[in-house]
Design a protein around this motif. Structure first.
Motif, PDB file in Angstrom:
ATOM      1  N   LYS A  93     -14.203   6.343  -6.154  1.00  0.00           N
ATOM      2  CA  LYS A  93     -12.807   6.783  -6.057  1.00  0.00           C
ATOM      3  C   LYS A  93     -12.438   6.979  -4.594  1.00  0.00           C
ATOM      4  CE  LYS A  93     -11.585  10.835  -7.827  1.00  0.00           C
ATOM      5  NZ  LYS A  93     -11.176  11.845  -8.852  1.00  0.00           N
ATOM      6  N   ILE A  94     -11.344   6.336  -4.191  1.00  0.00           N
ATOM      7  CA  ILE A  94     -10.841   6.449  -2.823  1.00  0.00           C
ATOM      8  C   ILE A  94      -9.486   7.143  -2.850  1.00  0.00           C
ATOM      9  CG2 ILE A  94      -9.990   5.173  -0.804  1.00  0.00           C
ATOM     10  CD1 ILE A  94     -12.988   5.057  -1.027  1.00  0.00           C
ATOM     11  N   PRO A  95      -9.334   8.263  -2.137  1.00  0.00           N
ATOM     12  CA  PRO A  95      -8.023   8.934  -2.103  1.00  0.00           C
ATOM     13  C   PRO A  95      -7.064   8.197  -1.174  1.00  0.00           C
ATOM     14  CG  PRO A  95      -9.557  10.096  -0.698  1.00  0.00           C
ATOM     15  CD  PRO A  95     -10.351   9.004  -1.376  1.00  0.00           C
ATOM     16  N   PHE A  96      -5.781   8.204  -1.531  1.00  0.00           N
ATOM     17  CA  PHE A  96      -4.792   7.591  -0.647  1.00  0.00           C
ATOM     18  C   PHE A  96      -4.688   8.346   0.672  1.00  0.00           C
ATOM     19  CE2 PHE A  96      -3.157   5.358  -4.442  1.00  0.00           C
ATOM     20  CZ  PHE A  96      -3.039   4.087  -3.899  1.00  0.00           C
ATOM     21  N   ALA A  97      -5.150   9.580   0.721  1.00  0.00           N
ATOM     22  CA  ALA A  97      -5.137  10.343   1.973  1.00  0.00           C
ATOM     23  C   ALA A  97      -6.004   9.690   3.040  1.00  0.00           C
ATOM     24  CB  ALA A  97      -5.605  11.772   1.718  1.00  0.00           C
ATOM     25  N   ALA A  98      -6.886   8.761   2.638  1.00  0.00           N
ATOM     26  CA  ALA A  98      -7.721   8.045   3.604  1.00  0.00           C
ATOM     27  C   ALA A  98      -7.092   6.735   4.056  1.00  0.00           C
ATOM     28  CB  ALA A  98      -9.092   7.763   2.975  1.00  0.00           C
ATOM     29  N   ILE A  99      -5.897   6.438   3.575  1.00  0.00           N
ATOM     30  CA  ILE A  99      -5.249   5.149   3.828  1.00  0.00           C
ATOM     31  C   ILE A  99      -4.056   5.345   4.755  1.00  0.00           C
ATOM     32  CG2 ILE A  99      -4.125   3.166   2.755  1.00  0.00           C
ATOM     33  CD1 ILE A  99      -7.148   3.504   2.112  1.00  0.00           C
ATOM     34  N   ALA A 100      -4.043   4.610   5.866  1.00  0.00           N
ATOM     35  CA  ALA A 100      -3.017   4.806   6.896  1.00  0.00           C
ATOM     36  C   ALA A 100      -1.601   4.626   6.352  1.00  0.00           C
ATOM     37  CB  ALA A 100      -3.264   3.842   8.059  1.00  0.00           C
ATOM     38  N   LYS A 101      -1.361   3.578   5.556  1.00  0.00           N
ATOM     39  CA  LYS A 101      -0.005   3.301   5.063  1.00  0.00           C
ATOM     40  C   LYS A 101       0.506   4.438   4.188  1.00  0.00           C
ATOM     41  CE  LYS A 101       3.753   0.903   4.374  1.00  0.00           C
ATOM     42  NZ  LYS A 101       3.716  -0.433   3.754  1.00  0.00           N
ATOM     43  N   ALA A 102      -0.386   5.059   3.426  1.00  0.00           N
ATOM     44  CA  ALA A 102       0.029   6.182   2.583  1.00  0.00           C
ATOM     45  C   ALA A 102       0.466   7.365   3.438  1.00  0.00           C
ATOM     46  CB  ALA A 102      -1.111   6.590   1.656  1.00  0.00           C
ATOM     47  N   ILE A 103      -0.240   7.586   4.524  1.00  0.00           N
ATOM     48  CA  ILE A 103       0.134   8.675   5.427  1.00  0.00           C
ATOM     49  C   ILE A 103       1.460   8.360   6.110  1.00  0.00           C
ATOM     50  CG2 ILE A 103      -0.556   9.928   7.499  1.00  0.00           C
ATOM     51  CD1 ILE A 103      -3.489   9.426   6.613  1.00  0.00           C
ATOM     52  N   VAL A 104       1.631   7.116   6.543  1.00  0.00           N
ATOM     53  CA  VAL A 104       2.908   6.696   7.130  1.00  0.00           C
ATOM     54  C   VAL A 104       4.047   6.848   6.124  1.00  0.00           C
ATOM     55  CG1 VAL A 104       4.187   4.698   7.991  1.00  0.00           C
ATOM     56  CG2 VAL A 104       1.852   5.117   8.791  1.00  0.00           C
ATOM     57  N   HIS A 105       3.764   6.479   4.890  1.00  0.00           N
ATOM     58  CA  HIS A 105       4.765   6.564   3.840  1.00  0.00           C
ATOM     59  C   HIS A 105       5.199   8.003   3.595  1.00  0.00           C
ATOM     60  CE1 HIS A 105       6.379   6.335  -0.329  1.00  0.00           C
ATOM     61  NE2 HIS A 105       6.758   5.138   0.060  1.00  0.00           N
TER      62      HIS A 105
END
Length: 475
Positions: A387-399
């Motif tokens: 399981k990978i959290p979106f908190a680890a994904i740059a685009k999600a943070i930008v979003h």
């Protein structure tokens, strides 16, 4: 003289009109008999209008939190004009309805507006399956075909004691026609429809209480998905009662709205709200369509079909909601194509029910395909998960919305991809890659090794696939 065609379709929803188009593509003469509007429940009372309302609610909620993005708006400057919201919804539906009517003309498909009923054999057709159609003006028309596809769909299930009145007790059909937003809403049912309405109404500022009989909301989904959605809605003020049952005979109505008792374990309390939305499943539209004139079997209220989608009468097929099973528009459309290809003598690709993507358009969204971890184990697999959290994904943070995750279920021994389960912004757009991977029997390392552009939300899927092998790069 009757209208004579190669393929007649009873019902013009996604399954019916898709089947009609596929048959017409093969040079067959086709007619659709539809008593309502072409497009069926999905276009007029389900998928499309509800998503239009959800989008308006999402925009409103985003504007209320615009300061997150450095945009300063006073709360007083952001208001909901629900009349305009409903007008936009109707405009979206009408635009798509026009496009669908044009598609029928493009493919030379005759659309007969009226209520169709299967009748017995005639001099024009030695098999039962011909249709008698009562037109809108009261006149009768006959349609004779070599093959008939029944695609009459479903409607909301009602509960004794909680029958909809269209005013204070609503089905999802009724809710779409609301002229004003209530100040509070009680929702019976924590499945897809209940969750979407809870999300939408809470975003519009309505106080929502949701009652679900199962131990968790979205009980058919992965427990991690259920927990994430419950947490997100609760954080926005939605009160969720699971393992709870409305006492159906306890409903009372007055000028202040509704009041009904709910039992949760040994505890009973009385809930009050302006309106009650009952979303506890659907039932097949099989009444009055002439099944008694055929050998078609009905089981538990649904038309019984073979894997080929044929009924007990080989020249009559049934597809979509009317058969039960996976009640989704894209499932019905797939079945429509499969039924036509079978009657043409082709070899249609069968769809395993668990490989049909499932989406919930709440905020955040959920999207799943394949087995959950529990289902994989029950099917005899030795599942492993990542399981990978979106908190680890740059685009999600930008979003600005990084809640949620991508969870991958794979077989420990064979490395086969068994399921993908997501919660987060726009995950309904990401699930198609996972669906394609399962269709092509790709294994997680193959999906993870393919390119996922940076920055994009799709990176979460690639990282989760690699994580099953312990090779995730960014987490």
């Amino acid at each position: 003289m009757p209208i004579q065609v190669d393929v007649a379709v009873l019902g013009g929803g996604p399954g019916g009109y898709t089947a009609a188009i596929r048959a017409a593509q093969e040079g067959k003469k086709v007619a659709i008999v539809e008593q309502g509007k072409l497009g069926g429940t999905c276009l007029h009372l389900g998928c499309i209008p509800s998503k239009a309302l959800l989008r308006s609610a999402e925009v409103y909620a985003s504007l209320l939190h615009a300061d997150t993005y450095g945009i300063k708006l006073s709360r007083e400057a952001v208001k909901v004009d629900f009349t305009a919201v409903q007008e936009r919804k109707e405009g979206v539906v009408e635009q798509l309805h026009r496009g669908l009517r044009q598609l029928m003309k493009k493919h030379g498909i005759e659309v007969i507006q009226g209520r169709g009923r299967i009748i017995g054999p005639s001099i024009f057709s030695p098999k039962s399956g011909s249709l008698a159609v009562e037109l809108e003006d009261g006149e009768m028309e006959s349609v004779v075909s070599r093959h008939l596809i029944v695609a009459t769909g479903s409607r909301p299930r009602q509960l004794p004691g909680l029958e909809a009145d269209g005013e204070t007790v609503l089905t999802s059909d009724d809710a779409l026609r609301m002229e004003t937003l209530p100040s509070s809403m009680l929702i019976a049912g924590g499945g897809v429809i209940g969750i979407e309405w809870a999300s939408m109404l809470s975003d519009f500022g309505v106080r929502v209480t949701l009652v679900e009989a199962a131990s968790r909301v979205l009980p058919g989904e992965d427990p991690d998905v259920s927990a994430a959605i419950a947490k997100a809605l609760s954080a926005r003020g939605v009160r969720i009662l699971t393992g709870a049952m409305l006492q159906q005979e306890s409903l009372s109505k007055d000028s202040g709205g509704i009041s009904v008792a709910v039992r949760q374990g040994e505890t009973e309390e009385r809930l009050q709200a302006d309106r009650l939305l009952v979303s506890v499943g659907r039932i097949a539209n099989i009444e009055g369509i002439g099944l008694e004139n055929t050998d078609i079997a009905v089981q538990d209220g649904w038309i019984k079909v073979k894997p080929t989608l044929q009924t007990a009468e080989p020249h009559i097929y049934a597809i979509g909601d009317v058969t039960g099973g996976v009640q989704l528009a894209h499932a019905a459309a797939h079945e429509g194509i499969a039924a036509v290809e079978h009657l043409l003598g082709l070899m249609p690709h069968p769809a395993a029910p668990h490989r049909i993507p499932r989406c919930v358009y709440s905020r955040p969204e959920t999207a799943s395909v394949g087995y959950t971890e529990e289902q994989a184990r029950a099917a005899g697999h030795d599942p492993m998960t990542a399981k990978i959290p979106f908190a680890a994904i740059a685009k999600a943070i930008v979003h600005g919305d990084s809640e949620g995750f991508v969870k991958v279920v794979a077989d420990r021994g064979t490395q086969d991809l068994l399921g993908v389960h997501m919660v987060g912004a726009h995950v309904t757009e990401l699930i198609a890659e996972a669906s394609l991977a399962q269709f092509l029997d790709a294994v997680p390392w193959e999906v993870g090794a393919s390119f996922h552009p940076h920055p994009s939300l799709s990176e979460a899927l690639g990282e989760a696939m690699l994580a099953t092998l312990g090779k995730s790069v960014h987490f």
